[in-house]
Design a protein around this motif. Structure first.
Motif, PDB file in Angstrom:
ATOM      1  N   LEU A  32       2.312   8.432   3.686  1.00  0.00           N
ATOM      2  CA  LEU A  32       2.196   6.099   3.503  1.00  0.00           C
ATOM      3  C   LEU A  32       1.319   5.514   3.702  1.00  0.00           C
ATOM      4  CD1 LEU A  32       6.895   6.399   3.341  1.00  0.00           C
ATOM      5  CD2 LEU A  32       4.237   6.626   1.530  1.00  0.00           C
ATOM      6  N   PRO A  33       0.648   5.664   5.260  1.00  0.00           N
ATOM      7  CA  PRO A  33       0.518   4.182   6.018  1.00  0.00           C
ATOM      8  C   PRO A  33      -1.371   4.076   5.040  1.00  0.00           C
ATOM      9  CG  PRO A  33       1.074   5.975   7.749  1.00  0.00           C
ATOM     10  CD  PRO A  33       1.853   6.802   6.119  1.00  0.00           C
ATOM     11  N   ARG A  34      -1.712   5.864   4.268  1.00  0.00           N
ATOM     12  CA  ARG A  34      -3.194   5.935   3.866  1.00  0.00           C
ATOM     13  C   ARG A  34      -3.191   5.627   2.077  1.00  0.00           C
ATOM     14  NH1 ARG A  34      -3.552  10.144   1.240  1.00  0.00           N
ATOM     15  NH2 ARG A  34      -2.895  12.260   1.625  1.00  0.00           N
ATOM     16  N   LEU A  35      -1.979   5.506   1.873  1.00  0.00           N
ATOM     17  CA  LEU A  35      -1.737   5.804   0.173  1.00  0.00           C
ATOM     18  C   LEU A  35      -1.219   4.072   0.021  1.00  0.00           C
ATOM     19  CD1 LEU A  35       0.202   8.765  -0.644  1.00  0.00           C
ATOM     20  CD2 LEU A  35      -2.185   8.028  -1.176  1.00  0.00           C
ATOM     21  N   MET A  36      -0.395   3.431   1.004  1.00  0.00           N
ATOM     22  CA  MET A  36      -0.141   1.848   0.859  1.00  0.00           C
ATOM     23  C   MET A  36      -0.604   1.139   0.255  1.00  0.00           C
ATOM     24  SD  MET A  36       3.306   1.794  -0.516  1.00  0.00           S
ATOM     25  CE  MET A  36       3.922   3.512  -1.276  1.00  0.00           C
ATOM     26  N   GLU A  37      -0.888  -0.284  -0.381  1.00  0.00           N
ATOM     27  CA  GLU A  37      -1.995  -1.465  -0.316  1.00  0.00           C
ATOM     28  C   GLU A  37      -1.329  -2.405  -0.337  1.00  0.00           C
ATOM     29  OE1 GLU A  37      -4.958  -0.829  -3.808  1.00  0.00           O
ATOM     30  OE2 GLU A  37      -4.962   1.303  -3.635  1.00  0.00           O
ATOM     31  N   ASP A  38      -1.926  -3.431   0.654  1.00  0.00           N
ATOM     32  CA  ASP A  38      -1.340  -4.703   0.210  1.00  0.00           C
ATOM     33  C   ASP A  38      -1.982  -5.485  -1.104  1.00  0.00           C
ATOM     34  OD1 ASP A  38      -0.411  -6.953   0.640  1.00  0.00           O
ATOM     35  OD2 ASP A  38      -1.712  -7.956   2.630  1.00  0.00           O
TER      36      ASP A  38
END
Length: 285
Positions: A32-38
């Motif tokens: 999740l930390p690398r997949l989720m975008e703002d």
């Protein structure tokens, strides 16, 4: 952004019934930390097990780094024997808490016995699902306007509408038309920087999103752009109304058909789906 169509696993950390027919499920996952975008409206697909609440380890195909749009992965997915092949359903990320690595996803419990409703109603901490995406390849910019923004959709669109409201530029006034089953399904929505007005449309009283927006009259004066999502035929009808009768520029109407009333996402595309895809392509051309 590593792979364009990343495949990962997510694990349930909690569930909450936010309305009688909506379950908010929170997940964590190493990817999740690398997949989720703002950004608002991050769409992905969840792979739901045929039996039980957790996806079997090793069931999903491996990823191929060269497979940018995931076509080869999808072919391998379809090659899984049908009795065990997971159902794949589209969702929008409602929120992501980077500090705690927790993603929230809302499941609409239609009461139709569909796999997403069934799974969402029974989800418990520790359950594991597969996730395909989200991917920046499919990110679409919000239409910009110095006037008001119309946001229209049904239950399936409410998580995305909430993320769009949170992302609107300072000063943008938002007008929301939201179709839900009944008054009990109304919920708090974020307030856009310039203020948010919400018009709830109740199906149990014979209301429909398309009719409500068509009959909005002066309520839509001052709207300069629109973001529309939900059941595909309703979204198409609204888009025609906004571009045709309301004279909004095509580029100012962003739209997404999340689901089809008559078909599930397991079915092959219909002629109507292909027409819809062509309409989208013409718009972005």
């Amino acid at each position: 952004m590593g792979h364009a169509m990343p495949v990962s696993h997510v694990r349930v950390t909690g569930t909450e019934r936010i309305t009688p027919r909506t379950a908010r499920v929170t997940f964590t996952g190493d990817a999740l930390p690398r997949l989720m975008e703002d950004r608002p409206d991050q769409q992905m697909k969840l792979c739901l097990p045929r039996e039980g609440r957790s996806l079997e380890e090793g069931l999903l195909p491996e990823q191929d780094a060269e497979d940018a749009y995931g076509m080869r992965w999808y072919e391998a997915f379809l090659a899984i024997p049908e009795p065990v092949r997971p159902w794949m359903r589209g969702f929008t990320v409602r929120s992501y808490d980077r500090a705690h690595n927790v993603m929230a996803v809302d499941f609409v419990l239609h009461g139709d016995g569909g796999p997403a409703s069934r799974w969402g109603a029974a989800a418990r901490p520790g359950d594991v699902l597969g996730m395909v995406g989200p991917s920046s390849l499919y990110a679409r910019p919000l239409p910009t306007t110095s006037a008001g923004m119309l946001l229209a959709g049904d239950e399936a669109a409410l998580p995305a509408i909430a993320t769009v409201l949170e992302a609107l530029p300072a000063g943008t006034r938002a007008l929301v038309y939201a179709e839900v089953a009944d008054a009990a399904e109304e919920r708090e929505l974020p307030t856009a920087a310039g203020g948010t007005e919400v018009r709830w449309v109740h199906r149990d009283r014979g209301g429909s999103l398309v009719a409500a927006v068509r009959e909005a009259g002066a309520d839509l004066d001052g709207v300069g752009a629109a973001w529309v999502a939900g059941e595909a035929s309703a979204v198409r009808a609204l888009r025609r109304h906004l571009v045709g009768e309301r004279q909004l520029p095509r580029s100012a109407v962003e739209f997404s058909g999340y689901w089809r009333r008559a078909l599930t996402q397991d079915d092959a595309p219909t002629e109507e789906d292909l027409a819809w895809a062509a309409e989208r392509a013409a718009d972005s051309g």
